[in-house]
Design a protein around this motif. Structure first.
Motif, short mmCIF file in Angstrom:
data_model
loop_
_atom_site.label_atom_id
_atom_site.label_comp_id
_atom_site.label_asym_id
_atom_site.label_seq_id
_atom_site.Cartn_x
_atom_site.Cartn_y
_atom_site.Cartn_z
N ASP A 413 0.82 -1.21 0.00
CA ASP A 413 0.00 0.00 0.00
C ASP A 413 0.85 1.27 0.00
N MET A 414 2.16 1.11 -0.30
CA MET A 414 3.11 2.22 -0.40
C MET A 414 3.38 2.91 0.94
N ARG A 415 3.11 2.24 2.03
CA ARG A 415 3.48 2.79 3.33
C ARG A 415 4.90 2.35 3.68
N SER A 416 5.54 3.16 4.51
CA SER A 416 6.92 2.89 4.90
C SER A 416 6.96 2.01 6.15
N HIS A 417 8.16 1.61 6.52
CA HIS A 417 8.34 0.69 7.64
C HIS A 417 9.33 1.28 8.64
N THR A 418 8.92 1.33 9.91
CA THR A 418 9.75 1.90 10.97
C THR A 418 10.50 0.80 11.72
N GLY A 419 11.76 1.07 12.01
CA GLY A 419 12.56 0.18 12.84
C GLY A 419 13.28 0.98 13.91
N ALA A 420 13.36 0.46 15.11
CA ALA A 420 14.04 1.15 16.21
C ALA A 420 14.60 0.13 17.17
N THR A 421 15.70 0.49 17.82
CA THR A 421 16.30 -0.38 18.82
C THR A 421 17.03 0.47 19.85
N MET A 422 17.14 -0.04 21.07
CA MET A 422 17.73 0.70 22.18
C MET A 422 18.68 -0.19 22.95
N THR A 423 19.75 0.41 23.48
CA THR A 423 20.69 -0.33 24.29
C THR A 423 21.24 0.56 25.39
N LEU A 424 21.65 -0.08 26.47
CA LEU A 424 22.35 0.62 27.56
C LEU A 424 23.85 0.32 27.52
N GLY A 425 24.25 -0.45 26.56
CA GLY A 425 25.66 -0.82 26.42
C GLY A 425 25.82 -1.73 25.23
N LYS A 426 25.45 -3.01 25.43
CA LYS A 426 25.50 -4.00 24.36
C LYS A 426 24.23 -4.84 24.41
N GLY A 427 23.72 -5.20 23.23
CA GLY A 427 22.51 -5.99 23.14
C GLY A 427 21.29 -5.10 23.09
#
Length: 625
Positions: A413-427
């Motif tokens: 449908d021509m919509r985009s895709h969001t990706g996000a990630t968070m870390t406090l150090g590793k992982g």
């Protein structure tokens, strides 16, 4: 059916027989079924959950409003019969509001953050479970229970004093009882128990509730923070001093373990909320869900189980063929069930599956054959990497790092895709992969919408850690689009003719940047970890991002399963084994082995020998070398 035997075919028997009512269960299981019902009813008697009432003293409306007591029986894989008793609370939904029945529950984000802090501060961790939790709380309204049939007969045999309250309706024995304690099935029971447990933690133990998660409480004891987190009746206690934790557990035991003792787990490894949480490596915490992984892999149809997969999704994953054949109802239900299980898994122990699962969740309504093939590839990748854990460690709990990215117009449908990630150090402590809710006109707009999609969890994480007593010095969001960064920092001042139509709500990011809640910084595309959650990566880039997200190294990735032939049950490999190649044909059965025991799980006629080495084993071996 002539050759079917529940004893010799116990595993299959448990799969094809769902839990059943008490009457059917007693007919099928006999004495074992009655004993299971007695065990469940004994809790009602020993905990004084109810008392009998004369039906003549009840009005017609009260008799109609009485909740029927239900009992379900199921045979476990070990062969024992398990009884589950509850009230049929559907009638209450007609007059109970959501506010009167909704109970707070520990969020998965709060749990992961607390576990990372436990590992970072080298805390002593204890987990415990409160038996018959709901029955510990008093009922807050006049509510009646109705018992009949086999359940009533067994109850009268256990406690003849209830015979005086028996009456007949339509020629059948019926017993009415008033509920004095909360009971499973009553819609307000979970909330009543949460209130009781919270009151004990706050008023008696002197803890303070975190306002950003009402199932997390803290108290400074001996100069160090002690944390209690709970999900319904499953508690996690942590403090640097073991004596502090044991003292709190003793008080919980005295309050909630009067009828039956609390089940408790001490040490480095805990099974909590379906996850295996391992603190064996100093400063790190490892999450795995081996049972769920085995269950998912075991459901994969044999027609889709051939061939290993190096990644969970191919380059064409977001492409939808409108002419593809629709799945039958049976296969559609299978895809829906397995996608739901994968969603549960990827939100906890396997974030590397999120991109593939995010797309599959958009296809469960009307899936086609291509969707089933995409599911098969994802599960084959999971089968190949079943041994991989999520390993988290913090370098500093005062610095939060976010990576947010967006893939422009990748959906049908021509919509985009969001990706996000968070870390406090590793992982990756938290990650998200989701289709955007609106269409955008450029990649810059998609990036701005992507940051806005993640803003709620970005701000919540900061507020949660600050409420835990940690001063957040940096809350940095990395992006790889400099035009989007200018819009987020300057708002309308950086808006041109191409972006002046943007809704004001998307400059909510700008407002929080000016308030100092977060900062936006540039990150090269090659180092943008969130790119993993926006599109199906392949090759070296996939491997690079995988190692960063799971916080693992090449030694663990390369210890993936080896193909074998000639496996004969527990006798091991009788034929010649060979290293698996990318496109080789699998043979044999799945075998997963750990350092303590060897378990086998049959998925299909074509499977792999899985060598399940824990992250702790790999680190230990490396240290020895």
């Amino acid at each position: 059916m002539d050759t079917f035997n529940p004893v010799t075919h116990r595993k299959l028997f448990c799969l094809v027989t769902a839990q059943m009512t008490a009457n059917k269960g007693v007919k099928l299981f006999g004495v074992a079924g009655e004993q299971a019902i007695e065990k469940e009813l004994r809790q009602l008697l020993t905990r004084d959950v109810m008392h009998g009432v004369d039906s003549q003293t009840l009005t017609r409306e009260q008799r109609r409003a009485a909740l029927r007591y239900l009992m379900f029986l199921k045979q476990k894989r070990c062969g024992t019969i398990k009884g589950r008793g509850c009230a049929d609370g559907r009638k209450q939904r007609l007059y109970k509001t959501k506010e009167e029945t909704s109970s707070p529950a520990l969020s998965i984000e709060a749990l992961f953050l607390s576990c990372v802090i436990d590992a970072y501060e080298r805390r002593y961790v204890l987990t415990c479970d409160i038996p018959g939790a709901f029955m510990q709380a008093k009922m807050d309204e006049l509510l009646h229970l109705k018992l009949d049939g086999t359940i009533l007969e067994i109850l009268l045999r256990m406690d003849p004093s209830y015979c005086q309250y028996v009456t007949y309706e339509n020629g059948k024995k019926v017993l009415y009882a008033q509920l004095d304690k909360a009971l499973y099935g009553a819609v307000q029971s979970a909330l009543l128990f949460w209130k009781k447990l919270t009151a004990f933690v706050v008023d008696v133990l002197g803890f303070e509730i975190n306002p950003y998660d009402e199932c997390v409480a803290n108290k400074i004891i001996k100069g160090k923070q002690c944390t209690i987190a709970w999900y319904v009746d499953d508690l996690k206690l942590s403090h640097e001093d073991p004596t502090v934790v044991e003292d709190i557990f003793t008080k919980l035991q005295a309050e909630f373990g009067k009828e039956a003792p609390l089940t408790v787990t001490r040490g480095k490894v805990h099974n909590y909320l379906g996850m295996r949480i391992d603190y064996s490596i100093d400063g790190k915490v490892q999450f795995t869900m081996p049972s769920l992984v085995k269950e998912i892999v075991a459901q994969l149809p044999s027609s889709l189980s051939s061939g290993p997969c190096a990644t969970p999704a191919g380059n064409h994953f977001f492409v939808v063929n409108k002419n593809a054949q629709k799945l039958s109802q049976t296969n559609s239900d299978l895809l829906h069930r397995m996608t739901t299980q994968l969603l549960y898994l990827c939100k906890r122990a396997r974030p590397d599956l999120q991109t593939a699962v995010a797309f599959l969740t958009t296809r469960v309504v009307a899936p086609d054959c291509d969707d089933m093939k995409k599911l098969g590839r994802c599960v084959r990748y999971l089968r190949r990497t079943a041994h991989l854990p999520l390993v988290l460690e913090a370098s500093c709990v005062n610095n939060i790092r976010w990576w947010v990215d967006a893939s422009y117009a990748v959906h049908p449908d021509m919509r985009s895709h969001t990706g996000a990630t968070m870390t406090l150090g590793k992982g990756s402590v938290y990650s998200m992969s989701t289709r955007q809710k609106i269409n955008t006109r450029s990649s810059t707009e998609a990036e701005l919408v992507g940051v806005n999609d993640a803003m709620s969890i970005i701000l919540w994480t900061r507020h949660f850690l600050e409420a835990q007593g940690y001063s957040v010095k940096e809350n940095v969001v990395y992006q790889d689009n400099e035009s989007a960064i200018l819009l987020e920092k300057n708002g309308r001042r950086s808006s041109t003719k191409r972006t002046r139509h943007l809704d004001v709500r998307y400059f909510f990011v700008t407002d929080n940047v000016h308030r100092g809640k977060l900062s936006i910084e540039y990150c090269p595309t090659g180092d943008m970890i969130a790119d993993y959650f926006t599109k199906p990566l392949q090759g070296l880039l996939f491997r690079k991002m995988l190692k960063q997200i799971l916080n693992i190294d090449d030694s663990l990735i390369d210890s993936s399963p080896q193909e074998c032939v000639g496996i004969q049950g527990s006798q091991g490999v009788t034929g010649q084994s060979r290293t698996r190649q990318a496109d080789s044909t699998p043979q044999g059965n799945i075998e997963e082995s750990s350092s303590n025991s060897a378990e086998s799980a049959e998925t299909s006629s074509k499977s792999f020998l899985v060598k399940n080495r824990s992250y702790a084993d790999v680190v230990c071996n490396r240290e020895k070398v």
